[in-house]
Design a protein around this motif. Structure first.
Motif, PDB file in Angstrom:
ATOM      1  N   ASN A   1       0.861  -0.900   0.103  1.00  0.00           N
ATOM      2  CA  ASN A   1      -0.092  -0.074   0.018  1.00  0.00           C
ATOM      3  C   ASN A   1       0.933   1.012  -0.023  1.00  0.00           C
ATOM      4  O   ASN A   1       1.705   1.580   0.858  1.00  0.00           O
ATOM      5  CB  ASN A   1      -0.837   0.013   1.488  1.00  0.00           C
ATOM      6  N   ASN A   2       0.726   2.072  -0.944  1.00  0.00           N
ATOM      7  CA  ASN A   2       1.801   3.311  -1.270  1.00  0.00           C
ATOM      8  C   ASN A   2       1.386   4.446   0.057  1.00  0.00           C
ATOM      9  O   ASN A   2       2.432   5.010   0.202  1.00  0.00           O
ATOM     10  CB  ASN A   2       1.422   4.005  -2.564  1.00  0.00           C
ATOM     11  N   ARG A   3      -0.012   4.227   0.592  1.00  0.00           N
ATOM     12  CA  ARG A   3      -0.146   5.582   1.486  1.00  0.00           C
ATOM     13  C   ARG A   3       0.655   4.994   2.699  1.00  0.00           C
ATOM     14  O   ARG A   3       1.314   5.891   3.513  1.00  0.00           O
ATOM     15  CB  ARG A   3      -1.467   5.391   1.664  1.00  0.00           C
TER      16      ARG A   3
ATOM     17  N   PRO B   1      -3.029   5.125   7.406  1.00  0.00           N
ATOM     18  CA  PRO B   1      -2.517   4.639   6.285  1.00  0.00           C
ATOM     19  C   PRO B   1      -2.512   3.436   5.760  1.00  0.00           C
ATOM     20  O   PRO B   1      -2.737   2.958   4.619  1.00  0.00           O
ATOM     21  CB  PRO B   1      -1.004   5.084   6.249  1.00  0.00           C
TER      22      PRO B   1
ATOM     23  N   THR C   1       4.283   5.696   2.011  1.00  0.00           N
ATOM     24  CA  THR C   1       4.820   6.991   2.100  1.00  0.00           C
ATOM     25  C   THR C   1       4.657   7.364   3.688  1.00  0.00           C
ATOM     26  O   THR C   1       5.411   8.128   4.183  1.00  0.00           O
ATOM     27  CB  THR C   1       3.377   7.882   1.699  1.00  0.00           C
ATOM     28  N   TRP C   2       3.838   6.985   4.523  1.00  0.00           N
ATOM     29  CA  TRP C   2       3.787   7.056   5.749  1.00  0.00           C
ATOM     30  C   TRP C   2       4.992   6.587   6.753  1.00  0.00           C
ATOM     31  O   TRP C   2       5.768   7.506   7.227  1.00  0.00           O
ATOM     32  CB  TRP C   2       2.508   6.582   6.643  1.00  0.00           C
TER      33      TRP C   2
ATOM     34  N   THR D   1      -6.797   9.611   6.329  1.00  0.00           N
ATOM     35  CA  THR D   1      -7.704  10.263   5.117  1.00  0.00           C
ATOM     36  C   THR D   1      -9.088  10.209   5.424  1.00  0.00           C
ATOM     37  O   THR D   1      -9.725   9.058   6.152  1.00  0.00           O
ATOM     38  CB  THR D   1      -7.229   9.209   3.905  1.00  0.00           C
TER      39      THR D   1
ATOM     40  N   GLU E   1      -8.919   4.736   0.900  1.00  0.00           N
ATOM     41  CA  GLU E   1      -9.289   5.862   0.309  1.00  0.00           C
ATOM     42  C   GLU E   1     -10.883   5.848  -0.401  1.00  0.00           C
ATOM     43  O   GLU E   1     -11.206   6.901  -0.881  1.00  0.00           O
ATOM     44  CB  GLU E   1      -8.269   5.900  -0.815  1.00  0.00           C
TER      45      GLU E   1
ATOM     46  N   VAL F   1       3.209  14.443   6.182  1.00  0.00           N
ATOM     47  CA  VAL F   1       1.992  13.491   5.955  1.00  0.00           C
ATOM     48  C   VAL F   1       0.999  13.270   6.941  1.00  0.00           C
ATOM     49  O   VAL F   1       1.351  13.167   7.865  1.00  0.00           O
ATOM     50  CB  VAL F   1       2.749  12.032   5.454  1.00  0.00           C
TER      51      VAL F   1
END
Ligand code: SAM
Length: 376
Positions: free
Chosen positions: A118-120, A206, A123-124, A191, A212, A187
């Motif tokens: 998972n890219n989120r 995340p 990123t986190w 969301t 999302e 970040v």
């Protein structure tokens, strides 16, 4: 299925968790081997502080705890259980455990990472590393080469810093990075979005499944959740962001609700979402667990479940099966399991095998999904 990992004249015996007699999937991958081989070649001095992010079933923890001080940080309850058991099985040294909700440890000398799907979440984790890591501490990450896109490397560059990659080995590639980007990027952990047609606003940490957008299966089952006047005990099994828990609690003020997930971020999000959308007056608990391990038998009136069909990278239906078996175990006689699944997954056959054919009925179906109710 191989259970012995032999490298550099050392052998580890490794199993997935839960350990299954008919297991077909190995507890480590070529990415683990690539990381181990690479770090062995570096010939590090002993007793380095190594932070392991997202070790799948503990292969890296077992390997590196032999000579180093290891902290294993993961969002997965199952990964941590697997790691603990594999450490014991191989009589390894102690490892410190941290969850994805914890701050990163101080004084890290090396970070090794299995890049998450998972890219989120990636990123986190990168942004968290950027905040605490000195710029000379190497971060070495690994994934299947086909999963490392130029966009993945851009995330490393933006949220961590200077990044390069290795050649591919057994279809895997290493990513080398340092925490030296010009700026730290802020970040947001949550969301947030509203659920159309329902008075629900969801916050998603995340690594929450479908963080999302609303899962399509969840959308379908939302309008079939029961409304009752009595007090009853319910479990949301595999709760994710807790959307089904929130709706159940909104419809049933007398409910005693337990929301269970194996992702620590899911459990924290579900808790937050119940408090934000329903308040903290209702009787509820959110727990990280493997399915319903350790839950008492015959005490629950209802289980709702939107089961997963992946474990880490692998497609599997054994978790759905375990969830159904566990649900039957915890339900009292007359208690009901409400399940949503893709039509092609054949959950009706599984439930009929477990509960008896006459005890299973179709509540609703559309082109893609079917909602089934099984009564114990
Ligand atoms: C399809 S999602 C459903 C999420 C949410 N209930 C919904 O309807 O949107 C399945 C969830 O099961 C969780 N899960 C996977 N394996 C699990 C296990 N062994 N025990 C508990 N939860 C698990 C996943 O983390 C994921 O959140």
């Amino acid at each position: 299925m191989k259970t012995e990992l032999t490298l550099h004249d050392r052998t580890l015996t490794l199993f997935r968790f839960p350990k299954r007699s008919n297991e077909t999937l190995q507890a480590w991958d070529a990415g683990d081997e690539y990381l181990i081989n690479h770090v062995e070649e570096l010939a590090l001095p002993e007793k380095q502080n190594i932070l392991l992010l997202n070790d799948n079933f503990g292969a890296l923890s077992c390997w590196f705890s032999h000579q180093h001080s290891v902290t294993m940080l993961s969002d997965s309850f199952i990964a941590q259980k697997a790691t603990l058991q594999n450490l014991q099985r191989n009589q390894c040294n102690k490892v410190d455990f941290a969850t994805s909700l914890d701050d990163l440890p101080q004084n890290i000398d090396l970070v090794l990472m299995q890049i998450p799907r998972n890219n989120r979440f990636l990123t986190w984790q990168l942004s968290q590393l950027r905040k605490v890591l000195p710029s000379n501490v190497p971060v070495i990450a690994v994934n299947k080469a086909k999963e490392i896109h130029s966009s993945t490397l851009k995330l490393f560059e933006k949220h961590l810093g200077e990044t390069s990659t290795s050649l591919a080995w057994k279809k895997h590639r290493l990513v080398f990075s340092f925490a030296n980007s010009a700026q730290t990027s802020e970040v947001e952990p949550f969301t947030t979005w509203p659920v159309d047609e329902h008075p629900i606003q969801l916050k998603n940490l995340p690594n929450v499944y479908s963080g999302e957008t609303l899962d399509q299966g969840a959308r379908f089952i939302l309008k079939h959740l029961p409304q009752r006047d009595d007090a009853f005990k319910a479990i949301d099994l595999g709760c994710g962001n807790g959307v089904l828990s929130v709706k159940l609690a909104q419809l049933n003020p007398l409910i005693a609700l337990t929301s269970v997930d194996e992702s620590h971020m899911a459990v924290a999000s579900a808790k937050q979402n119940i408090i934000d959308n329903v308040g903290d007056d209702i009787d509820f608990h959110c727990v990280a667990n493997n399915c319903l391990d350790g839950f008492p038998a015959n005490e629950t009136d209802m289980v709702v479940c939107n089961p997963p069909f992946h474990q880490q990278q692998a497609v599997t239906d054994h978790i759905a099966w375990q969830m159904f078996c566990d649900a039957k175990h915890v339900l009292s006689t007359g208690g009901q399991l409400l399940v949503i699944g893709n039509r092609h997954l054949g959950y009706d056959v599984k439930l009929a095998r477990l509960f008896g054919k006459s005890q299973v009925k179709v509540v609703d179906a559309n082109k893609k999904f079917v909602i089934l109710q099984a009564t114990k």
